[in-house]
Scaffold this motif. Structure first.
Motif, mmCIF file in Angstrom:
data_model
loop_
_atom_site.group_PDB
_atom_site.id
_atom_site.type_symbol
_atom_site.label_atom_id
_atom_site.label_comp_id
_atom_site.label_asym_id
_atom_site.label_seq_id
_atom_site.Cartn_x
_atom_site.Cartn_y
_atom_site.Cartn_z
ATOM 1 N N ASP A 17 58.286 -16.674 2.926
ATOM 2 C CA ASP A 17 57.719 -16.165 4.179
ATOM 3 C C ASP A 17 58.330 -17.356 5.338
ATOM 4 O OD1 ASP A 17 55.579 -16.695 6.687
ATOM 5 O OD2 ASP A 17 54.166 -16.291 5.122
ATOM 6 N N ASP A 18 58.823 -16.573 6.667
ATOM 7 C CA ASP A 18 59.638 -17.384 7.693
ATOM 8 C C ASP A 18 58.466 -17.931 8.902
ATOM 9 O OD1 ASP A 18 58.535 -14.209 8.437
ATOM 10 O OD2 ASP A 18 59.175 -14.391 10.314
ATOM 11 N N ASP A 19 57.697 -17.858 8.557
ATOM 12 C CA ASP A 19 56.774 -18.653 9.397
ATOM 13 C C ASP A 19 56.520 -20.201 8.443
ATOM 14 O OD1 ASP A 19 54.563 -20.495 10.126
ATOM 15 O OD2 ASP A 19 53.639 -18.705 10.674
ATOM 16 N N PRO A 20 57.076 -20.787 9.180
ATOM 17 C CA PRO A 20 57.605 -23.087 8.546
ATOM 18 C C PRO A 20 56.260 -23.526 7.916
ATOM 19 C CG PRO A 20 58.762 -22.730 10.560
ATOM 20 C CD PRO A 20 58.601 -21.287 10.762
ATOM 21 N N VAL A 26 51.192 -24.104 2.569
ATOM 22 C CA VAL A 26 50.476 -22.453 0.926
ATOM 23 C C VAL A 26 51.887 -23.566 0.301
ATOM 24 C CG1 VAL A 26 51.547 -20.851 -0.177
ATOM 25 C CG2 VAL A 26 50.290 -20.480 1.867
ATOM 26 N N THR A 27 53.108 -24.302 -0.022
ATOM 27 C CA THR A 27 53.526 -25.055 -0.650
ATOM 28 C C THR A 27 52.975 -26.425 -0.914
ATOM 29 O OG1 THR A 27 55.746 -23.930 0.699
ATOM 30 C CG2 THR A 27 55.278 -26.539 -0.758
ATOM 31 N N GLY A 28 52.133 -26.882 -0.043
ATOM 32 C CA GLY A 28 51.747 -28.026 -0.440
ATOM 33 C C GLY A 28 50.071 -28.153 -1.056
ATOM 34 N N TYR A 29 49.554 -26.756 -0.910
ATOM 35 C CA TYR A 29 48.303 -26.659 -1.541
ATOM 36 C C TYR A 29 48.553 -25.976 -3.246
ATOM 37 C CZ TYR A 29 44.948 -26.564 1.933
ATOM 38 O OH TYR A 29 43.333 -27.378 2.340
ATOM 39 N N LEU A 30 49.979 -25.233 -3.211
ATOM 40 C CA LEU A 30 50.447 -24.974 -4.516
ATOM 41 C C LEU A 30 51.082 -26.245 -5.735
ATOM 42 C CD1 LEU A 30 52.341 -21.729 -3.583
ATOM 43 C CD2 LEU A 30 49.912 -22.106 -5.220
ATOM 44 N N GLY A 41 63.032 -18.555 3.062
ATOM 45 C CA GLY A 41 62.725 -17.514 4.478
ATOM 46 C C GLY A 41 62.848 -16.268 4.989
ATOM 47 N N ASP A 42 63.673 -15.631 4.223
ATOM 48 C CA ASP A 42 63.908 -14.326 4.256
ATOM 49 C C ASP A 42 63.989 -14.145 3.046
ATOM 50 O OD1 ASP A 42 66.745 -15.415 3.975
ATOM 51 O OD2 ASP A 42 67.419 -15.532 5.753
ATOM 52 N N THR A 88 49.937 -9.993 3.552
ATOM 53 C CA THR A 88 50.332 -9.179 4.848
ATOM 54 C C THR A 88 49.260 -9.697 6.197
ATOM 55 O OG1 THR A 88 48.028 -8.407 4.851
ATOM 56 C CG2 THR A 88 49.942 -7.390 3.789
ATOM 57 N N ALA A 89 49.968 -9.625 7.710
ATOM 58 C CA ALA A 89 49.416 -10.382 8.935
ATOM 59 C C ALA A 89 48.230 -9.000 9.261
ATOM 60 C CB ALA A 89 50.885 -10.640 9.875
#
Length: 240
Positions: A17-20, A26-30, A41-42, A88-89
């Motif tokens: 995901d390009d939105d840090p 998401v990374t924290g929860y996983l 990021g890309d 999806t946004a």
């Protein structure tokens, strides 16, 4: 490509995901759920990280700069099988269908609950390691081996996504029975909720791979107003 072996709680998940801020949450929860998490990021970064450490699952944003999520999904699938949850946004149906058409196993629409995403990750990974009977299933030139997760048609191996394989195996185990889309979502996806177009798209994709004439399906038949039935009058099961 060889996949890393972990227990489900320690599976390797690649978050793209390009939105840090989104990626960090998401990374924290996983991570707290016990997963080993890589971030990209890309698209090019995602492909490079996947090549270095092949993931058990990818959480992939559809709208990425340069190379979009659809192309990233296509290229990853060209290297090896991997389950993908698409982000999806928008709630736009065309975006969801595109993601499913390139083989995404699930999608989540932004904004989303991180807890829900973790549950989706758990569900997809659980379905990739099913505790199913290992008997070899055969019907109408099809051969499905749940133990090795291989499917053949007239001796030629079929390139099925994880969900397509599970759907075909389920149909072969229950020949002649009619299942609604809600039934299939519960039995194959393990969900009691969700967009039923997910089932419709996967049935269409599966027909394109197993039917001699997908426009006039003989094996996976539509029962109008009810759902789908697999015509498996010659289905057999033998010990693998």
């Amino acid at each position: 490509m060889e996949q890393q072996q972990y227990g489900q709680g320690g599976a390797r998940v690649l978050v793209v995901d390009d939105d840090p801020t989104v990626a960090e949450v998401v990374t924290g929860y996983l991570d707290r759920a016990g997963y080993v998490v890589d971030r990209a990021g890309d698209g090019p970064d995602a492909l490079a990280r996947a090549a270095a450490h092949w993931p058990d699952l990818v959480v992939l944003d559809l709208m990425l700069p340069g190379m979009d999520g659809l192309e990233v999904c296509r290229r990853m699938r060209g290297r090896g099988p991997v389950p993908v949850i698409m982000l999806t946004a928008r709630g736009d149906e065309d975006d969801r269908i595109l993601g499913l058409e390139v083989g995404a196993d699930d999608y989540v629409t932004k904004p989303f609950s991180p807890r829900e995403l973790v549950l989706r990750v758990e569900s997809v990974l659980r379905r990739t390691r099913p505790s199913q009977p290992s008997g070899l299933l055969r019907a109408a030139g099809l051969s499905v081996d749940p133990a090795s997760r291989r499917a053949l048609k007239n001796g030629t191996e079929l390139a099925l996504t994880i969900r397509e394989f599970d759907l075909l195996a389920f149909f072969l185990r229950h020949p002649g029975r009619v299942f609604s889309r809600e039934d299939l979502m519960h039995e194959v996806w393990g969900w009691d909720f969700g967009d039923l177009s997910t089932v419709t798209v996967h049935v269409r994709r599966l027909r394109g791979k197993v039917e001699d004439d997908p426009g006039r399906p003989r094996l996976i038949q539509t029962v109008w107003g009810v759902g789908y039935r697999f015509d498996g009058s010659d289905v057999t099961e033998a010990e693998a």
